[in-house]
Design a protein around this motif. Structure first.
Motif, PDB file in Angstrom:
ATOM      1  N   ARG A 123      -2.157  26.125 -19.147  1.00 47.92           N
ATOM      2  CA  ARG A 123      -3.269  25.837 -19.694  1.00 47.92           C
ATOM      3  C   ARG A 123      -4.733  25.894 -18.662  1.00 47.92           C
ATOM      4  O   ARG A 123      -5.904  26.258 -19.408  1.00 47.92           O
ATOM      5  N   ALA A 124      -4.350  25.396 -17.408  1.00 51.38           N
ATOM      6  CA  ALA A 124      -5.040  26.220 -16.372  1.00 51.38           C
ATOM      7  C   ALA A 124      -6.129  28.003 -16.198  1.00 51.38           C
ATOM      8  O   ALA A 124      -6.934  28.655 -16.175  1.00 51.38           O
ATOM      9  N   ARG A 125      -4.729  28.795 -16.480  1.00 51.42           N
ATOM     10  CA  ARG A 125      -4.707  29.929 -16.610  1.00 51.42           C
ATOM     11  C   ARG A 125      -5.541  30.507 -17.586  1.00 51.42           C
ATOM     12  O   ARG A 125      -6.408  31.683 -17.744  1.00 51.42           O
ATOM     13  N   ARG A 126      -5.178  29.594 -19.043  1.00 47.66           N
ATOM     14  CA  ARG A 126      -6.172  30.504 -20.558  1.00 47.66           C
ATOM     15  C   ARG A 126      -7.442  29.724 -20.151  1.00 47.66           C
ATOM     16  O   ARG A 126      -8.183  29.993 -20.013  1.00 47.66           O
ATOM     17  N   ILE A 127      -7.517  28.541 -19.359  1.00 47.29           N
ATOM     18  CA  ILE A 127      -9.237  28.025 -19.038  1.00 47.29           C
ATOM     19  C   ILE A 127     -10.232  29.292 -18.863  1.00 47.29           C
ATOM     20  O   ILE A 127     -10.871  29.543 -18.040  1.00 47.29           O
ATOM     21  N   MET A 128      -8.948  29.441 -17.494  1.00 49.52           N
ATOM     22  CA  MET A 128     -10.199  30.527 -15.691  1.00 49.52           C
ATOM     23  C   MET A 128     -10.059  31.361 -16.805  1.00 49.52           C
ATOM     24  O   MET A 128     -11.544  32.120 -16.538  1.00 49.52           O
ATOM     25  N   THR A 129      -9.474  32.021 -17.634  1.00 50.03           N
ATOM     26  CA  THR A 129      -9.855  33.331 -18.378  1.00 50.03           C
ATOM     27  C   THR A 129     -10.472  33.472 -19.340  1.00 50.03           C
ATOM     28  O   THR A 129     -11.403  34.230 -19.647  1.00 50.03           O
ATOM     29  N   GLN A 130     -11.079  32.012 -20.065  1.00 51.34           N
ATOM     30  CA  GLN A 130     -12.050  31.961 -21.228  1.00 51.34           C
ATOM     31  C   GLN A 130     -13.202  31.961 -20.284  1.00 51.34           C
ATOM     32  O   GLN A 130     -14.386  32.589 -20.325  1.00 51.34           O
ATOM     33  N   ILE A 131     -13.358  31.154 -19.224  1.00 46.71           N
ATOM     34  CA  ILE A 131     -14.503  31.024 -18.411  1.00 46.71           C
ATOM     35  C   ILE A 131     -14.820  31.917 -17.385  1.00 46.71           C
ATOM     36  O   ILE A 131     -16.334  32.433 -18.066  1.00 46.71           O
ATOM     37  N   ALA A 132     -13.770  33.359 -17.420  1.00 42.37           N
ATOM     38  CA  ALA A 132     -13.823  34.180 -16.529  1.00 42.37           C
ATOM     39  C   ALA A 132     -15.083  35.209 -17.399  1.00 42.37           C
ATOM     40  O   ALA A 132     -16.219  36.048 -17.551  1.00 42.37           O
ATOM     41  N   ALA A 193      -8.786  36.333 -25.161  1.00 40.17           N
ATOM     42  CA  ALA A 193      -9.123  35.162 -24.087  1.00 40.17           C
ATOM     43  C   ALA A 193      -8.866  33.669 -24.863  1.00 40.17           C
ATOM     44  O   ALA A 193      -8.640  33.140 -24.989  1.00 40.17           O
ATOM     45  N   PHE A 194      -9.393  34.093 -26.155  1.00 35.94           N
ATOM     46  CA  PHE A 194      -9.951  32.535 -26.780  1.00 35.94           C
ATOM     47  C   PHE A 194      -8.216  32.854 -28.109  1.00 35.94           C
ATOM     48  O   PHE A 194      -7.589  31.228 -28.372  1.00 35.94           O
ATOM     49  N   SER A 195      -7.417  33.788 -28.015  1.00 39.01           N
ATOM     50  CA  SER A 195      -6.020  33.728 -28.905  1.00 39.01           C
ATOM     51  C   SER A 195      -4.659  33.258 -27.754  1.00 39.01           C
ATOM     52  O   SER A 195      -3.617  33.117 -28.569  1.00 39.01           O
ATOM     53  N   ASP A 196      -5.553  33.426 -26.186  1.00 45.21           N
ATOM     54  CA  ASP A 196      -3.991  32.526 -25.332  1.00 45.21           C
ATOM     55  C   ASP A 196      -3.047  33.722 -25.539  1.00 45.21           C
ATOM     56  O   ASP A 196      -2.224  32.910 -25.068  1.00 45.21           O
ATOM     57  N   ALA A 197      -3.563  34.983 -25.792  1.00 48.79           N
ATOM     58  CA  ALA A 197      -1.855  35.864 -25.703  1.00 48.79           C
ATOM     59  C   ALA A 197      -2.074  36.917 -23.976  1.00 48.79           C
ATOM     60  O   ALA A 197      -1.001  36.752 -24.078  1.00 48.79           O
ATOM     61  N   LEU A 198      -3.104  36.011 -23.451  1.00 47.46           N
ATOM     62  CA  LEU A 198      -3.231  36.696 -22.479  1.00 47.46           C
ATOM     63  C   LEU A 198      -4.260  36.468 -21.472  1.00 47.46           C
ATOM     64  O   LEU A 198      -5.020  35.915 -22.089  1.00 47.46           O
ATOM     65  N   ARG A 199      -3.339  35.760 -20.226  1.00 52.66           N
ATOM     66  CA  ARG A 199      -4.254  34.779 -19.126  1.00 52.66           C
ATOM     67  C   ARG A 199      -4.009  35.844 -17.886  1.00 52.66           C
ATOM     68  O   ARG A 199      -2.822  36.451 -17.821  1.00 52.66           O
ATOM     69  N   LEU A 200      -4.941  35.479 -17.113  1.00 51.57           N
ATOM     70  CA  LEU A 200      -4.719  35.316 -15.474  1.00 51.57           C
ATOM     71  C   LEU A 200      -4.067  35.308 -15.480  1.00 51.57           C
ATOM     72  O   LEU A 200      -3.048  34.202 -14.631  1.00 51.57           O
ATOM     73  N   ASP A 201      -3.442  36.294 -13.889  1.00 52.31           N
ATOM     74  CA  ASP A 201      -1.850  35.907 -13.015  1.00 52.31           C
ATOM     75  C   ASP A 201      -0.771  35.603 -14.204  1.00 52.31           C
ATOM     76  O   ASP A 201       0.707  35.438 -14.461  1.00 52.31           O
ATOM     77  N   ASP A 202      -0.958  35.871 -15.784  1.00 50.32           N
ATOM     78  CA  ASP A 202       0.248  36.975 -16.815  1.00 50.32           C
ATOM     79  C   ASP A 202       1.372  38.006 -15.870  1.00 50.32           C
ATOM     80  O   ASP A 202       0.520  38.752 -15.587  1.00 50.32           O
ATOM     81  N   VAL A 203       2.225  37.293 -16.450  1.00 49.32           N
ATOM     82  CA  VAL A 203       3.456  38.116 -15.846  1.00 49.32           C
ATOM     83  C   VAL A 203       3.886  38.975 -16.940  1.00 49.32           C
ATOM     84  O   VAL A 203       4.665  38.772 -18.064  1.00 49.32           O
ATOM     85  N   VAL A 204       3.020  40.098 -17.045  1.00 49.42           N
ATOM     86  CA  VAL A 204       3.749  41.315 -18.330  1.00 49.42           C
ATOM     87  C   VAL A 204       4.547  42.235 -18.172  1.00 49.42           C
ATOM     88  O   VAL A 204       4.199  42.288 -16.610  1.00 49.42           O
ATOM     89  N   VAL A 205       4.911  42.940 -18.672  1.00 52.30           N
ATOM     90  CA  VAL A 205       5.267  44.276 -18.599  1.00 52.30           C
ATOM     91  C   VAL A 205       5.083  45.077 -19.468  1.00 52.30           C
ATOM     92  O   VAL A 205       4.540  44.723 -21.123  1.00 52.30           O
TER      93      VAL A 205
END
Length: 357
Positions: A123-132, A193-205
């Motif tokens: 949840r913290a990373r989601r908020i960080m992404t939205q704020i940025a 950002a607001f759909s929570d599909a991707l956030r900062l520091d997410d691990v993706v392939v």
């Protein structure tokens, strides 16, 4: 106070220098306070030069008067030009200060969110992404408003306002078509950002590359790969193409280690040894684990699968390597007869087997 004499230039200089000194004193005080107060530290980092600019321009505006260059028509014309330029500099400096102050305020929140760990980290990373992203949008809007105010400070531009408004529909359509990719990327960035599909520091392939989201802007995404390379992709890529997100609902990841051995391997003893090893390994999150025989291969070997959970993907990778090394050493040292062997039947061995029979 309105200064109307060329002899008052020293007062103007003293006023500007005094305003700059006031900002410098404030900066030093905030620097000392910033050791305990995060907001003060960020204000010093972001707002020092904008504050110097605002102080100098505002002091100049307050003291400067039309008569400082003289009373002739040309001299008053020069003074008018200087006042107009000062107005432009004032708008630019105040805009710069507002944007940087907004960044300083949001940095305080981001610093606290970075420290959040455990189950609340997602949840913290989601908020960080939205704020940025929101603060980038806000900064762009503020800058556009400031540029508009600077343009409308010219009487000629104000006179053209009616004509510009009349042609705004055609111009808007042309600009919209030309800027369609950019606008699409910006909308895609807000959507992510607001759909929570991707956030900062997410691990993706992405494109068969494993990495973490290092930077997410309105137009592009920077992916830091496992080998410290950077993969830069447009934001629209993530709304138009499938990708793996390993931390979508949590950071826990299951690590899988495969081991191919001979049929003679004692699986129960190997299972007990693996559990004892996991209990002493700090990378295991003490939740899930198993050791199963998952397949019998055509080459005469059996396939064992060790599965264990870890708090995040880097820990999962290291834990998988540790378990693989342990199992290899354990089988080699305790059950060498269970090491992988490929059996080949030759005519001689077939005859020997018949004779023995």
């Amino acid at each position: 106070m309105s200064v109307q004499s060329p002899a008052d230039w020293p007062i103007l200089v003293i006023s500007v220098v005094g305003a700059i000194l006031v900002v410098e004193v404030s900066r030093r005080v905030l620097t000392k306070v910033g050791r305990k107060w995060a907001l003060a530290r960020h204000l010093v980092e972001h707002c020092t030069w904008p504050a110097f600019s605002v102080a100098a321009v505002v002091a100049f505006n307050l003291v400067f008067g039309p008569g400082m260059f003289g009373d002739s028509a040309s001299e008053r014309g020069t003074a008018g030009t200087v006042e107009r330029v000062l107005g432009l500099f004032t708008i630019a400096a105040v805009t710069w200060l507002i944007v940087q102050a907004a960044y300083a305020l949001t940095d305080v929140i981001l610093d606290r969110l970075v420290l959040v760990e455990g189950e609340r980290n997602r949840r913290a990373r989601r908020i960080m992404t939205q704020i940025a992203l929101v603060r980038r949008v806000a900064a762009a809007i503020i800058i556009v408003i400031a540029v508009g105010a600077m343009l409308f400070s010219f009487p000629q531009v104000r006179a053209l306002g009616a004509g510009l408004l009349a042609s705004a529909g055609i111009a808007g359509a042309i600009v919209g078509i030309a800027a369609q990719p950019t606008i699409g990327n910006m909308l895609a960035g807000l959507q992510l950002a607001f759909s929570d599909a991707l956030r900062l520091d997410d691990v993706v392939v992405v494109e068969d590359e494993w990495g973490r989201i290092e930077e997410l802007t309105l137009t592009y995404v920077v992916l830091r790969l496992w080998d410290e390379r950077r993969l830069v992709l447009p934001v629209s890529y993530f709304t138009q193409n499938p990708f793996e997100n390993w931390t979508r609902h949590g950071s826990r990841v299951l690590a899988v280690c495969l081991l191919r051995v001979d049929w003679s391997v004692p699986v129960p003893k190997l299972r007990d040894a693996l559990y004892e090893f996991l209990q002493g390994n700090p990378l295991w999150d003490q939740k899930d684990w198993t050791l199963q025989v998952t397949d019998v291969l055509p080459n005469g070997l059996v396939e064992l699968r060790a599965l264990m959970s870890a708090a995040d993907s880097p820990s999962s990778w290291d834990l998988k390597c540790d378990v693989r090394e342990f199992l290899v050493n354990f089988v080699r040292d305790n059950y060498p007869e269970s090491l992988p062997r490929f059996r080949v039947e030759t005519p001689e061995s077939r005859i020997g087997a018949g004779g023995h029979k």
